[in-house]
Design a protein around this motif. Structure first.
Motif, PDB file in Angstrom:
ATOM      1  N   MET A  60       0.857  -1.032  -0.100  1.00  0.00           N
ATOM      2  CA  MET A  60      -0.143  -0.092   0.072  1.00  0.00           C
ATOM      3  C   MET A  60       0.889   1.198  -0.052  1.00  0.00           C
ATOM      4  SD  MET A  60      -3.038  -0.878   2.514  1.00  0.00           S
ATOM      5  CE  MET A  60      -3.877   1.177   2.222  1.00  0.00           C
ATOM      6  N   ALA A  61       1.822   1.360   0.943  1.00  0.00           N
ATOM      7  CA  ALA A  61       2.754   2.230   0.758  1.00  0.00           C
ATOM      8  C   ALA A  61       3.678   2.824  -0.634  1.00  0.00           C
ATOM      9  CB  ALA A  61       3.590   2.242   2.046  1.00  0.00           C
ATOM     10  N   ILE A  62       3.928   1.613  -1.009  1.00  0.00           N
ATOM     11  CA  ILE A  62       4.559   1.989  -2.601  1.00  0.00           C
ATOM     12  C   ILE A  62       3.468   2.440  -3.298  1.00  0.00           C
ATOM     13  CG2 ILE A  62       5.343   0.661  -4.621  1.00  0.00           C
ATOM     14  CD1 ILE A  62       6.510  -1.445  -2.745  1.00  0.00           C
ATOM     15  N   ALA A  63       2.523   2.024  -3.396  1.00  0.00           N
ATOM     16  CA  ALA A  63       1.243   2.643  -4.165  1.00  0.00           C
ATOM     17  C   ALA A  63       1.033   4.137  -3.861  1.00  0.00           C
ATOM     18  CB  ALA A  63       0.166   1.946  -4.127  1.00  0.00           C
ATOM     19  N   ALA A  64       0.945   4.240  -2.552  1.00  0.00           N
ATOM     20  CA  ALA A  64       0.716   5.609  -2.008  1.00  0.00           C
ATOM     21  C   ALA A  64       1.779   6.673  -2.405  1.00  0.00           C
ATOM     22  CB  ALA A  64       0.520   5.707  -0.348  1.00  0.00           C
ATOM     23  N   ARG A  65       3.199   6.126  -2.232  1.00  0.00           N
ATOM     24  CA  ARG A  65       4.173   6.972  -2.828  1.00  0.00           C
ATOM     25  C   ARG A  65       4.180   7.667  -4.207  1.00  0.00           C
ATOM     26  NH1 ARG A  65       9.464   7.976  -0.830  1.00  0.00           N
ATOM     27  NH2 ARG A  65      10.143   9.836  -2.081  1.00  0.00           N
ATOM     28  N   THR A  66       3.505   6.574  -4.999  1.00  0.00           N
ATOM     29  CA  THR A  66       3.509   6.848  -6.386  1.00  0.00           C
ATOM     30  C   THR A  66       2.501   8.342  -6.491  1.00  0.00           C
ATOM     31  OG1 THR A  66       3.616   4.625  -7.220  1.00  0.00           O
ATOM     32  CG2 THR A  66       2.687   6.104  -8.749  1.00  0.00           C
ATOM     33  N   VAL A  67       1.412   8.244  -5.628  1.00  0.00           N
ATOM     34  CA  VAL A  67       0.533   9.099  -5.679  1.00  0.00           C
ATOM     35  C   VAL A  67       1.031  10.616  -4.951  1.00  0.00           C
ATOM     36  CG1 VAL A  67      -1.587  10.164  -4.892  1.00  0.00           C
ATOM     37  CG2 VAL A  67      -1.573   7.977  -5.496  1.00  0.00           C
ATOM     38  N   THR A  68       1.646  10.287  -3.813  1.00  0.00           N
ATOM     39  CA  THR A  68       2.341  11.657  -3.302  1.00  0.00           C
ATOM     40  C   THR A  68       3.381  12.313  -4.119  1.00  0.00           C
ATOM     41  OG1 THR A  68       3.792  10.476  -1.868  1.00  0.00           O
ATOM     42  CG2 THR A  68       1.650  10.840  -1.038  1.00  0.00           C
ATOM     43  N   ASP A  69       4.350  11.583  -4.805  1.00  0.00           N
ATOM     44  CA  ASP A  69       5.126  12.111  -5.820  1.00  0.00           C
ATOM     45  C   ASP A  69       4.635  12.788  -6.899  1.00  0.00           C
ATOM     46  OD1 ASP A  69       7.154  11.059  -4.147  1.00  0.00           O
ATOM     47  OD2 ASP A  69       7.793   9.209  -5.756  1.00  0.00           O
ATOM     48  N   TRP A  70       3.394  12.335  -7.532  1.00  0.00           N
ATOM     49  CA  TRP A  70       2.602  12.947  -8.381  1.00  0.00           C
ATOM     50  C   TRP A  70       1.884  14.100  -7.953  1.00  0.00           C
ATOM     51  CZ3 TRP A  70      -2.871  13.571  -8.392  1.00  0.00           C
ATOM     52  CH2 TRP A  70      -3.263  14.077  -9.867  1.00  0.00           C
ATOM     53  N   ALA A  71       1.399  14.311  -6.656  1.00  0.00           N
ATOM     54  CA  ALA A  71       0.651  15.315  -6.263  1.00  0.00           C
ATOM     55  C   ALA A  71       1.962  16.357  -5.702  1.00  0.00           C
ATOM     56  CB  ALA A  71      -0.181  15.030  -5.201  1.00  0.00           C
ATOM     57  N   GLY A  72       2.844  15.863  -5.286  1.00  0.00           N
ATOM     58  CA  GLY A  72       4.170  16.705  -5.108  1.00  0.00           C
ATOM     59  C   GLY A  72       3.951  17.143  -3.448  1.00  0.00           C
ATOM     60  N   ASP A  73       2.899  16.402  -2.886  1.00  0.00           N
ATOM     61  CA  ASP A  73       2.711  16.779  -1.248  1.00  0.00           C
ATOM     62  C   ASP A  73       2.438  15.502  -0.634  1.00  0.00           C
ATOM     63  OD1 ASP A  73       2.114  17.771   1.286  1.00  0.00           O
ATOM     64  OD2 ASP A  73       0.346  19.087   0.340  1.00  0.00           O
ATOM     65  N   PRO A  74       3.124  14.954   0.412  1.00  0.00           N
ATOM     66  CA  PRO A  74       2.683  13.738   1.083  1.00  0.00           C
ATOM     67  C   PRO A  74       1.203  14.158   1.853  1.00  0.00           C
ATOM     68  CG  PRO A  74       4.573  14.424   1.825  1.00  0.00           C
ATOM     69  CD  PRO A  74       4.489  15.331   0.903  1.00  0.00           C
TER      70      PRO A  74
END
Length: 141
Positions: free
Chosen positions: A62-76
């Motif tokens: 789940m964290a690997i997938a979430a990191r993909t999103v936060t990298d795209w959004a530019g903000d964790p």
């Protein structure tokens, strides 16, 4: 720099990400998360539990997938909701190559207040390992 809501449209694809998970990485994650369940490091126990081999922690996947999103959004801190189901385990062989986790996704809705809903596709070895993976992020306006 954080992504702005006005730069996002339904159908936009997230940059694909592939992460290699090794046994050494599982040991590190176990220490960080304090999840020492032996199915994540002991092949005998994993097989006795009906698994083909040692598997990655679900929360790591789940964290690997979430990191993909936060990298795209530019903000964790942009993630306001994240839900998924574990459909298959990520089997991690005892070799230097480990297992690959592939993450992709796309924007499925642009809502009010800068909220954007994403659907993710998370696979390993061509098999979907997370089902119904959906993330809502708040982007700056």
């Amino acid at each position: 720099m954080p992504l702005r809501a006005e730069h996002v449209e339904v159908g936009d694809e997230l940059p694909a990400r592939t992460v290699t998970v090794t046994r050494q990485g599982l040991v590190r994650y176990a220490g960080a998360s304090e999840d020492f369940n032996p199915v994540h490091w002991n092949p005998r126990v994993a097989r006795e539990a009906g698994l083909p081999d040692v598997i990655a922690h679900g929360m790591l996947t789940m964290a690997i997938a979430a990191r993909t999103v936060t990298d795209w959004a530019g903000d964790p801190a942009a993630v306001v909701e994240y839900r998924t189901r574990f459909s298959r385990p990520v089997v991690v062989p005892d070799d230097p190559d480990g297992a690959s986790v592939e993450v992709g996704g796309r924007v499925v809705a642009c809502l009010d207040d800068g909220l954007v809903r994403l659907d993710l596709v998370v696979t390993s070895g061509g098999t979907k390992v997370l089902s119904d993976a959906r993330v809502t992020v708040r982007l700056t306006s």
